[in-house]
Design a protein around this motif. Structure first.
Motif, PDB file in Angstrom:
ATOM      1  N   ARG A 130      33.453   1.948  16.133  1.00 41.91           N
ATOM      2  CA  ARG A 130      34.471   2.973  16.351  1.00 41.91           C
ATOM      3  C   ARG A 130      33.775   4.275  16.730  1.00 41.91           C
ATOM      4  O   ARG A 130      32.685   4.559  16.247  1.00 41.91           O
ATOM      5  CB  ARG A 130      35.306   3.208  15.079  1.00 41.91           C
ATOM      6  CG  ARG A 130      36.103   2.015  14.616  1.00 41.91           C
ATOM      7  CD  ARG A 130      36.513   2.194  13.164  1.00 41.91           C
ATOM      8  NE  ARG A 130      37.499   3.237  12.997  1.00 41.91           N
ATOM      9  CZ  ARG A 130      37.863   3.719  11.806  1.00 41.91           C
ATOM     10  NH1 ARG A 130      37.292   3.250  10.706  1.00 41.91           N
ATOM     11  NH2 ARG A 130      38.777   4.658  11.711  1.00 41.91           N
ATOM     12  N   VAL A 131      34.423   5.052  17.590  1.00 44.61           N
ATOM     13  CA  VAL A 131      33.919   6.373  17.949  1.00 44.61           C
ATOM     14  C   VAL A 131      34.677   7.409  17.135  1.00 44.61           C
ATOM     15  O   VAL A 131      35.909   7.446  17.162  1.00 44.61           O
ATOM     16  CB  VAL A 131      34.088   6.661  19.453  1.00 44.61           C
ATOM     17  CG1 VAL A 131      33.659   8.093  19.781  1.00 44.61           C
ATOM     18  CG2 VAL A 131      33.272   5.672  20.273  1.00 44.61           C
ATOM     19  N   LEU A 132      33.948   8.227  16.406  1.00 46.72           N
ATOM     20  CA  LEU A 132      34.552   9.296  15.624  1.00 46.72           C
ATOM     21  C   LEU A 132      34.125  10.636  16.206  1.00 46.72           C
ATOM     22  O   LEU A 132      33.007  11.105  15.969  1.00 46.72           O
ATOM     23  CB  LEU A 132      34.108   9.210  14.157  1.00 46.72           C
ATOM     24  CG  LEU A 132      34.564   7.987  13.366  1.00 46.72           C
ATOM     25  CD1 LEU A 132      34.064   8.058  11.939  1.00 46.72           C
ATOM     26  CD2 LEU A 132      36.078   7.871  13.380  1.00 46.72           C
ATOM     27  N   ALA A 133      34.989  11.247  16.975  1.00 49.92           N
ATOM     28  CA  ALA A 133      34.683  12.559  17.563  1.00 49.92           C
ATOM     29  C   ALA A 133      35.086  13.636  16.564  1.00 49.92           C
ATOM     30  O   ALA A 133      36.011  14.413  16.792  1.00 49.92           O
ATOM     31  CB  ALA A 133      35.417  12.730  18.884  1.00 49.92           C
ATOM     32  N   VAL A 134      34.372  13.684  15.442  1.00 47.45           N
ATOM     33  CA  VAL A 134      34.774  14.554  14.340  1.00 47.45           C
ATOM     34  C   VAL A 134      33.953  15.833  14.232  1.00 47.45           C
ATOM     35  O   VAL A 134      34.271  16.698  13.426  1.00 47.45           O
ATOM     36  CB  VAL A 134      34.695  13.793  12.996  1.00 47.45           C
ATOM     37  CG1 VAL A 134      35.713  12.673  12.948  1.00 47.45           C
ATOM     38  CG2 VAL A 134      33.290  13.253  12.743  1.00 47.45           C
ATOM     39  N   LEU A 135      32.890  15.953  15.019  1.00 49.41           N
ATOM     40  CA  LEU A 135      32.078  17.160  14.963  1.00 49.41           C
ATOM     41  C   LEU A 135      32.647  18.229  15.896  1.00 49.41           C
ATOM     42  O   LEU A 135      33.133  17.926  16.988  1.00 49.41           O
ATOM     43  CB  LEU A 135      30.634  16.859  15.365  1.00 49.41           C
ATOM     44  CG  LEU A 135      29.799  16.068  14.368  1.00 49.41           C
ATOM     45  CD1 LEU A 135      28.447  15.721  14.971  1.00 49.41           C
ATOM     46  CD2 LEU A 135      29.608  16.841  13.065  1.00 49.41           C
ATOM     47  N   ARG A 136      32.561  19.477  15.459  1.00 45.96           N
ATOM     48  CA  ARG A 136      32.962  20.583  16.314  1.00 45.96           C
ATOM     49  C   ARG A 136      32.034  21.764  16.057  1.00 45.96           C
ATOM     50  O   ARG A 136      31.384  21.853  15.014  1.00 45.96           O
ATOM     51  CB  ARG A 136      34.402  21.007  16.054  1.00 45.96           C
ATOM     52  CG  ARG A 136      34.628  21.635  14.689  1.00 45.96           C
ATOM     53  CD  ARG A 136      36.048  22.140  14.564  1.00 45.96           C
ATOM     54  NE  ARG A 136      36.274  22.776  13.272  1.00 45.96           N
ATOM     55  CZ  ARG A 136      37.451  23.255  12.877  1.00 45.96           C
ATOM     56  NH1 ARG A 136      38.492  23.145  13.669  1.00 45.96           N
ATOM     57  NH2 ARG A 136      37.585  23.830  11.703  1.00 45.96           N
ATOM     58  N   GLN A 137      31.992  22.666  17.006  1.00 48.12           N
ATOM     59  CA  GLN A 137      31.208  23.878  16.831  1.00 48.12           C
ATOM     60  C   GLN A 137      32.012  24.884  16.023  1.00 48.12           C
ATOM     61  O   GLN A 137      33.164  25.176  16.349  1.00 48.12           O
ATOM     62  CB  GLN A 137      30.821  24.470  18.180  1.00 48.12           C
ATOM     63  CG  GLN A 137      29.791  23.649  18.923  1.00 48.12           C
ATOM     64  CD  GLN A 137      29.243  24.348  20.147  1.00 48.12           C
ATOM     65  OE1 GLN A 137      29.795  25.344  20.598  1.00 48.12           O
ATOM     66  NE2 GLN A 137      28.165  23.830  20.696  1.00 48.12           N
ATOM     67  N   ARG A 138      31.406  25.401  14.968  1.00 52.38           N
ATOM     68  CA  ARG A 138      32.091  26.357  14.116  1.00 52.38           C
ATOM     69  C   ARG A 138      31.854  27.789  14.567  1.00 52.38           C
ATOM     70  O   ARG A 138      32.489  28.722  14.077  1.00 52.38           O
ATOM     71  CB  ARG A 138      31.632  26.193  12.664  1.00 52.38           C
ATOM     72  CG  ARG A 138      30.169  26.462  12.441  1.00 52.38           C
ATOM     73  CD  ARG A 138      29.713  26.009  11.075  1.00 52.38           C
ATOM     74  NE  ARG A 138      30.456  26.641  10.002  1.00 52.38           N
ATOM     75  CZ  ARG A 138      30.262  26.387   8.707  1.00 52.38           C
ATOM     76  NH1 ARG A 138      29.363  25.482   8.346  1.00 52.38           N
ATOM     77  NH2 ARG A 138      30.952  27.011   7.788  1.00 52.38           N
ATOM     78  N   ARG A 139      30.908  27.980  15.460  1.00 52.83           N
ATOM     79  CA  ARG A 139      30.624  29.310  16.009  1.00 52.83           C
ATOM     80  C   ARG A 139      29.999  29.137  17.389  1.00 52.83           C
ATOM     81  O   ARG A 139      29.548  28.052  17.759  1.00 52.83           O
ATOM     82  CB  ARG A 139      29.667  30.082  15.102  1.00 52.83           C
ATOM     83  CG  ARG A 139      28.314  29.419  14.913  1.00 52.83           C
ATOM     84  CD  ARG A 139      27.350  30.320  14.185  1.00 52.83           C
ATOM     85  NE  ARG A 139      26.081  29.668  13.895  1.00 52.83           N
ATOM     86  CZ  ARG A 139      25.103  29.501  14.775  1.00 52.83           C
ATOM     87  NH1 ARG A 139      25.253  29.939  16.017  1.00 52.83           N
ATOM     88  NH2 ARG A 139      23.967  28.899  14.427  1.00 52.83           N
ATOM     89  N   ALA A 140      29.996  30.210  18.143  1.00 53.34           N
ATOM     90  CA  ALA A 140      29.400  30.179  19.475  1.00 53.34           C
ATOM     91  C   ALA A 140      27.882  30.083  19.375  1.00 53.34           C
ATOM     92  O   ALA A 140      27.272  30.620  18.448  1.00 53.34           O
ATOM     93  CB  ALA A 140      29.798  31.430  20.247  1.00 53.34           C
ATOM     94  N   VAL A 141      27.281  29.368  20.310  1.00 52.62           N
ATOM     95  CA  VAL A 141      25.821  29.261  20.375  1.00 52.62           C
ATOM     96  C   VAL A 141      25.369  29.667  21.771  1.00 52.62           C
ATOM     97  O   VAL A 141      26.117  29.581  22.745  1.00 52.62           O
ATOM     98  CB  VAL A 141      25.336  27.836  20.059  1.00 52.62           C
ATOM     99  CG1 VAL A 141      25.700  27.448  18.631  1.00 52.62           C
ATOM    100  CG2 VAL A 141      25.912  26.827  21.041  1.00 52.62           C
ATOM    101  N   ALA A 142      24.118  30.108  21.860  1.00 53.05           N
ATOM    102  CA  ALA A 142      23.573  30.519  23.145  1.00 53.05           C
ATOM    103  C   ALA A 142      23.188  29.300  23.974  1.00 53.05           C
ATOM    104  O   ALA A 142      22.979  28.201  23.449  1.00 53.05           O
ATOM    105  CB  ALA A 142      22.354  31.417  22.924  1.00 53.05           C
ATOM    106  N   ASP A 143      23.089  29.498  25.282  1.00 48.20           N
ATOM    107  CA  ASP A 143      22.583  28.450  26.172  1.00 48.20           C
ATOM    108  C   ASP A 143      21.156  28.112  25.762  1.00 48.20           C
ATOM    109  O   ASP A 143      20.300  28.994  25.624  1.00 48.20           O
ATOM    110  CB  ASP A 143      22.617  28.958  27.610  1.00 48.20           C
ATOM    111  CG  ASP A 143      22.112  27.920  28.596  1.00 48.20           C
ATOM    112  OD1 ASP A 143      21.942  26.746  28.209  1.00 48.20           O
ATOM    113  OD2 ASP A 143      21.865  28.296  29.760  1.00 48.20           O
ATOM    114  N   GLN A 144      20.877  26.829  25.589  1.00 53.22           N
ATOM    115  CA  GLN A 144      19.593  26.412  25.040  1.00 53.22           C
ATOM    116  C   GLN A 144      18.522  26.140  26.092  1.00 53.22           C
ATOM    117  O   GLN A 144      17.375  25.885  25.746  1.00 53.22           O
ATOM    118  CB  GLN A 144      19.787  25.132  24.196  1.00 53.22           C
ATOM    119  CG  GLN A 144      20.756  25.280  23.051  1.00 53.22           C
ATOM    120  CD  GLN A 144      20.151  24.836  21.750  1.00 53.22           C
ATOM    121  OE1 GLN A 144      19.952  25.632  20.855  1.00 53.22           O
ATOM    122  NE2 GLN A 144      19.835  23.564  21.655  1.00 53.22           N
TER     123      GLN A 144
END
Length: 319
Positions: free
Chosen positions: A171-185
């Motif tokens: 099963r695919v669990l797309a449960v992660l999300r960004q909690r804040r903005a991050v810079a281009d890496q």
């Protein structure tokens, strides 16, 4: 709309190989072999970020493989998700096999190879049994809007379909999300990437219980420094530790909208991504009914898998 239109265009317009540009083929035999013709191997970046699970990669990020990944991610060549998913599925299988072999070899205490949380007495049997839960590392909301799709998630869905076809419940669990903005890496050093991503991910509300349904394999399209996978592993472990770990088959789940929770409404990917959990392997976020929790040992991050990794990470494999 962009994802829907690209899907339609791919069906009616002449295609070219995503790796070498050969006309009238999505991926030529030579480029397909470069992508998934070799046995997946363990890869280790240098320096290796704290908390990074064991990672397996299908191919080196160079030449045709690099071109294929960029064509899918940046140029919207969505038909490449199929062969990329096949390659990722191979890396997932290798990681699962090594984790189970290591667990058996030491009588159920494979703490050194599974990437379990610090302080754990070792991997429990439940962590290597049951339905495999593939958790993709998410792209930022801005990147999803710009590209019209989330590349890692699309490849994860293709990989899950391939794994189910070959007998591995997934099963695919797309449960992660960004909690804040991050810079281009792209221009950051390894240390800067770690600082940039520290605490940036979390499991969306209601996702903690579903993470108890089986072994968790984190997936992404590419590993460079390992910072994204290390942060994803931290977020998943924190959710499992803080929430009620419940076996998926025993829990009653109230349906929620995963696209709204993770990406925001309006960015839903169209092809092969109905959020029912029964036909395409993806799963809605849900809320566990009180009283149904248990500790089975499932829900542990046993490894990570990527389509490709930098060539030097193959050379750093000291396993």
């Amino acid at each position: 709309m962009r994802g829907w239109w690209q899907d339609l265009s791919d069906l009616v317009l002449p295609a070219e190989c995503g790796g070498c540009g050969r006309p009238r083929t999505v991926l030529c035999p030579e480029c397909r072999a470069a992508l998934s013709g070799a046995a997946p191997r363990r890869v280790r970046p240098a320096p290796e970020p704290p908390g990074l699970p064991v990672v397996y990669a299908a191919a080196r990020y160079a030449d045709e493989v690099r071109a294929v990944l960029l064509a899918h991610k940046e140029r919207g060549a969505l038909t490449l998700a199929g062969p990329l998913g096949v390659a990722l599925a191979g890396a997932v299988r290798t990681g699962l096999r090594h984790a189970r072999e290591s667990w058996t070899a030491v009588g159920g205490a494979a703490s050194g190879c599974a990437g379990v949380a610090a302080g754990s007495a070792g991997m429990r049997r439940g962590a290597v049994d049951g339905t495999v839960l593939i958790v993709p590392v998410p792209s930022g909301r801005g990147a999803v809007r710009k590209r019209g799709h989330d590349p890692a998630r699309r490849i994860a869905l293709a990989a899950a379909a391939e794994l189910r076809q070959t007998g591995t419940p997934t099963r695919v669990l797309a449960v992660l999300r960004q909690r804040r903005a991050v810079a281009d890496q792209s221009e950051l050093t390894s240390r800067q990437r770690l600082e940039n991503l520290a605490g940036a991910l979390q499991v969306a509300a209601g996702g903690e219980g579903l993470l108890g349904g089986g072994p968790v394999v984190l997936v992404d399209d590419l590993m460079t420094t390992g910072s994204s996978l290390a942060e994803a592993a931290r977020a998943v472990r924190a959710a499992v530790a803080d929430g009620a770990v419940t076996h998926g088959s025993a829990a009653s789940v109230v349906r929620a909208d995963v696209e709204t929770a993770v990406y925001g409404r309006g960015n839903r990917e169209r092809t092969g991504e109905r959020m029912t959990g029964s036909t395409d392997g993806s799963t809605d976020l849900g809320r566990v009914v009180p009283g149904m929790a248990g500790t089975t040992g499932a829900g542990e991050v046993i490894c990570a898998a990527v389509v490709a990794a930098t060539p030097d990470s193959f050379e750093m494999n000291r396993n």
